[in-house]
Design a protein around this motif. Sequence first.
Motif, PDB file in Angstrom:
ATOM      1  N   SER A 153       0.832  -1.210   0.000  1.00 19.49           N
ATOM      2  CA  SER A 153       0.000   0.000   0.000  1.00 19.49           C
ATOM      3  C   SER A 153       0.860   1.251   0.000  1.00 19.49           C
ATOM      4  O   SER A 153       0.366   2.352   0.238  1.00 19.49           O
ATOM      5  N   PHE A 154       2.163   1.081  -0.304  1.00 22.90           N
ATOM      6  CA  PHE A 154       3.108   2.192  -0.187  1.00 22.90           C
ATOM      7  C   PHE A 154       3.112   3.113  -1.407  1.00 22.90           C
ATOM      8  O   PHE A 154       3.682   4.192  -1.366  1.00 22.90           O
ATOM      9  N   GLY A 155       2.528   2.676  -2.493  1.00 14.26           N
ATOM     10  CA  GLY A 155       2.551   3.487  -3.704  1.00 14.26           C
ATOM     11  C   GLY A 155       3.358   2.817  -4.797  1.00 14.26           C
ATOM     12  O   GLY A 155       3.830   1.680  -4.648  1.00 14.26           O
ATOM     13  N   LYS A 156       3.524   3.538  -5.917  1.00 14.11           N
ATOM     14  CA  LYS A 156       4.265   2.998  -7.059  1.00 14.11           C
ATOM     15  C   LYS A 156       5.729   3.405  -6.957  1.00 14.11           C
ATOM     16  O   LYS A 156       6.047   4.586  -6.945  1.00 14.11           O
ATOM     17  N   TRP A 157       6.593   2.421  -6.897  1.00 11.67           N
ATOM     18  CA  TRP A 157       8.028   2.649  -6.756  1.00 11.67           C
ATOM     19  C   TRP A 157       8.770   2.018  -7.931  1.00 11.67           C
ATOM     20  O   TRP A 157       8.307   1.086  -8.570  1.00 11.67           O
ATOM     21  N   THR A 158       9.940   2.558  -8.196  1.00 15.29           N
ATOM     22  CA  THR A 158      10.827   1.987  -9.198  1.00 15.29           C
ATOM     23  C   THR A 158      11.642   0.870  -8.557  1.00 15.29           C
ATOM     24  O   THR A 158      12.143   1.020  -7.443  1.00 15.29           O
ATOM     25  N   VAL A 159      11.775  -0.248  -9.238  1.00 15.79           N
ATOM     26  CA  VAL A 159      12.529  -1.377  -8.695  1.00 15.79           C
ATOM     27  C   VAL A 159      13.866  -1.502  -9.417  1.00 15.79           C
ATOM     28  O   VAL A 159      14.079  -0.892 -10.465  1.00 15.79           O
ATOM     29  N   THR A 160      14.766  -2.284  -8.856  1.00 14.94           N
ATOM     30  CA  THR A 160      16.087  -2.470  -9.464  1.00 14.94           C
ATOM     31  C   THR A 160      15.944  -3.227 -10.780  1.00 14.94           C
ATOM     32  O   THR A 160      15.011  -4.016 -10.964  1.00 14.94           O
ATOM     33  N   PRO A 161      16.867  -3.022 -11.696  1.00 12.28           N
ATOM     34  CA  PRO A 161      16.777  -3.718 -12.996  1.00 12.28           C
ATOM     35  C   PRO A 161      16.779  -5.236 -12.859  1.00 12.28           C
ATOM     36  O   PRO A 161      16.035  -5.929 -13.558  1.00 12.28           O
ATOM     37  N   TRP A 162      17.613  -5.765 -11.953  1.00 15.51           N
ATOM     38  CA  TRP A 162      17.672  -7.219 -11.820  1.00 15.51           C
ATOM     39  C   TRP A 162      16.360  -7.813 -11.275  1.00 15.51           C
ATOM     40  O   TRP A 162      15.973  -8.915 -11.631  1.00 15.51           O
ATOM     41  N   PHE A 163      15.665  -7.034 -10.438  1.00 15.94           N
ATOM     42  CA  PHE A 163      14.398  -7.527  -9.902  1.00 15.94           C
ATOM     43  C   PHE A 163      13.293  -7.408 -10.950  1.00 15.94           C
ATOM     44  O   PHE A 163      12.431  -8.284 -11.060  1.00 15.94           O
ATOM     45  N   GLN A 164      13.302  -6.321 -11.721  1.00 18.39           N
ATOM     46  CA  GLN A 164      12.326  -6.166 -12.791  1.00 18.39           C
ATOM     47  C   GLN A 164      12.459  -7.313 -13.800  1.00 18.39           C
ATOM     48  O   GLN A 164      11.459  -7.885 -14.261  1.00 18.39           O
ATOM     49  N   GLU A 165      13.694  -7.651 -14.118  1.00 20.53           N
ATOM     50  CA  GLU A 165      13.942  -8.763 -15.040  1.00 20.53           C
ATOM     51  C   GLU A 165      13.404 -10.076 -14.452  1.00 20.53           C
ATOM     52  O   GLU A 165      12.835 -10.904 -15.168  1.00 20.53           O
ATOM     53  N   TYR A 166      13.583 -10.230 -13.134  1.00 17.94           N
ATOM     54  CA  TYR A 166      13.094 -11.440 -12.475  1.00 17.94           C
ATOM     55  C   TYR A 166      11.571 -11.537 -12.548  1.00 17.94           C
ATOM     56  O   TYR A 166      11.015 -12.609 -12.825  1.00 17.94           O
ATOM     57  N   LEU A 167      10.875 -10.428 -12.310  1.00 23.73           N
ATOM     58  CA  LEU A 167       9.409 -10.449 -12.355  1.00 23.73           C
ATOM     59  C   LEU A 167       8.899 -10.840 -13.744  1.00 23.73           C
ATOM     60  O   LEU A 167       7.969 -11.639 -13.873  1.00 23.73           O
ATOM     61  N   VAL A 168       9.537 -10.295 -14.771  1.00 21.73           N
ATOM     62  CA  VAL A 168       9.100 -10.592 -16.137  1.00 21.73           C
ATOM     63  C   VAL A 168       9.396 -12.057 -16.479  1.00 21.73           C
ATOM     64  O   VAL A 168       8.532 -12.779 -16.993  1.00 21.73           O
ATOM     65  N   ALA A 169      10.613 -12.502 -16.182  1.00 19.74           N
ATOM     66  CA  ALA A 169      11.012 -13.865 -16.542  1.00 19.74           C
ATOM     67  C   ALA A 169      10.241 -14.909 -15.742  1.00 19.74           C
ATOM     68  O   ALA A 169       9.798 -15.927 -16.287  1.00 19.74           O
ATOM     69  N   SER A 170      10.066 -14.675 -14.447  1.00 25.56           N
ATOM     70  CA  SER A 170       9.328 -15.639 -13.632  1.00 25.56           C
ATOM     71  C   SER A 170       7.864 -15.690 -14.047  1.00 25.56           C
ATOM     72  O   SER A 170       7.222 -16.741 -13.960  1.00 25.56           O
ATOM     73  N   GLY A 171       7.329 -14.565 -14.529  1.00 23.47           N
ATOM     74  CA  GLY A 171       5.958 -14.556 -15.032  1.00 23.47           C
ATOM     75  C   GLY A 171       5.803 -15.469 -16.234  1.00 23.47           C
ATOM     76  O   GLY A 171       4.810 -16.201 -16.352  1.00 23.47           O
ATOM     77  N   LYS A 172       6.796 -15.459 -17.113  1.00 22.55           N
ATOM     78  CA  LYS A 172       6.759 -16.347 -18.286  1.00 22.55           C
ATOM     79  C   LYS A 172       6.874 -17.808 -17.859  1.00 22.55           C
ATOM     80  O   LYS A 172       6.230 -18.688 -18.435  1.00 22.55           O
ATOM     81  N   GLU A 173       7.707 -18.047 -16.848  1.00 26.81           N
ATOM     82  CA  GLU A 173       7.841 -19.418 -16.331  1.00 26.81           C
ATOM     83  C   GLU A 173       6.521 -19.908 -15.745  1.00 26.81           C
ATOM     84  O   GLU A 173       6.127 -21.056 -15.937  1.00 26.81           O
TER      85      GLU A 173
END
Length: 309
Positions: free
Chosen positions: A229-249
């Motif tokens: 509930s903290f709001g929209k934040w920017t995440v680190t590049p390595w974590f953003q990559e993880y979210l996208v890749a794990s979503g495909k998995e």
Amino acid sequence: MSEIQKTSAARAPFNNPDHDIVLRSVDDVDFHNFKLILSLVSPIFKDMFTLPQNESEPAVPIIPVTEHSTILYPLLLLSYPTAGADPTFDTIDDARAVMEAAKKYEMDAILYRIGDLIVAHFLLAHSLDVYAMSCLAGWWHHARTAAFWSLEIEGLGRPSSGFAGMGAINASDCHRLLTYHYECGIAAQAVGKTLEWLPSTPDVSGMQMWGCIGCGRVAFGRPTIQIASFGKWTVTPWFQEYLVASGKELAARPCEQALLESASYNRATAKARECLFCRTVMAHHHLHTFRTFYIAEVRKVIAKVKLAS
């Protein structure tokens, strides 16, 4: 002179000398049984026993059946009141043959018990076979369970030997399973697109994935994501990559094991070590904690997807 066919007696409890009926398997094993027991579990046998007996027949009738003794034994054991133990199946093909025999003799009560045993013995290793057998027998609760476990099969629907046991089911049942797998994949993949489901705790707000003063700050212009509930934040590049890749998995294999065995998780951990700040504050520990929340949320959304009736 023709050779006399030799028969053998089945093992206990089907060697009772006080029997009043014999079922002879196709491999010439004699099962001593009782008309009353067979009549109670099978209307087919009940009707058979009402037929007039020929005077030339032996005092204890012998009924040849088409089942092998390895199939007849577990089938009859399930109907025997003093057996004391459930049968075991060496292979799922044996279990399928016992199921077919129970259907043939209309042993409905035994059929449901066979379903329970098949699930207990073969669900984890043969989820597609169990799904198919459940559809054929009308075990819809078992079909739903088997469909859930089939989510561990990556890319379900691609040509695979795993579908060998599904040849007997109709196209509708197969389509229901593939649709369920696809919808679970969509739901699981969507979990990582917003993290508003995370608990709004100090530990979560302080996670390195959105608090790095190094690699997180060079992410200017990158998209933001809702964190609890903290709001929209920017995440680190390595974590953003993880979210996208794990979503495909998860889309290909929508289950907990996809995250526990994820190649993208290992890549994210390795890339986090490339940042001095992430490495110093043990980003891998934060990522591990996040994955625990991630798995719990994936379980929750998949539980809401229903196998169509």
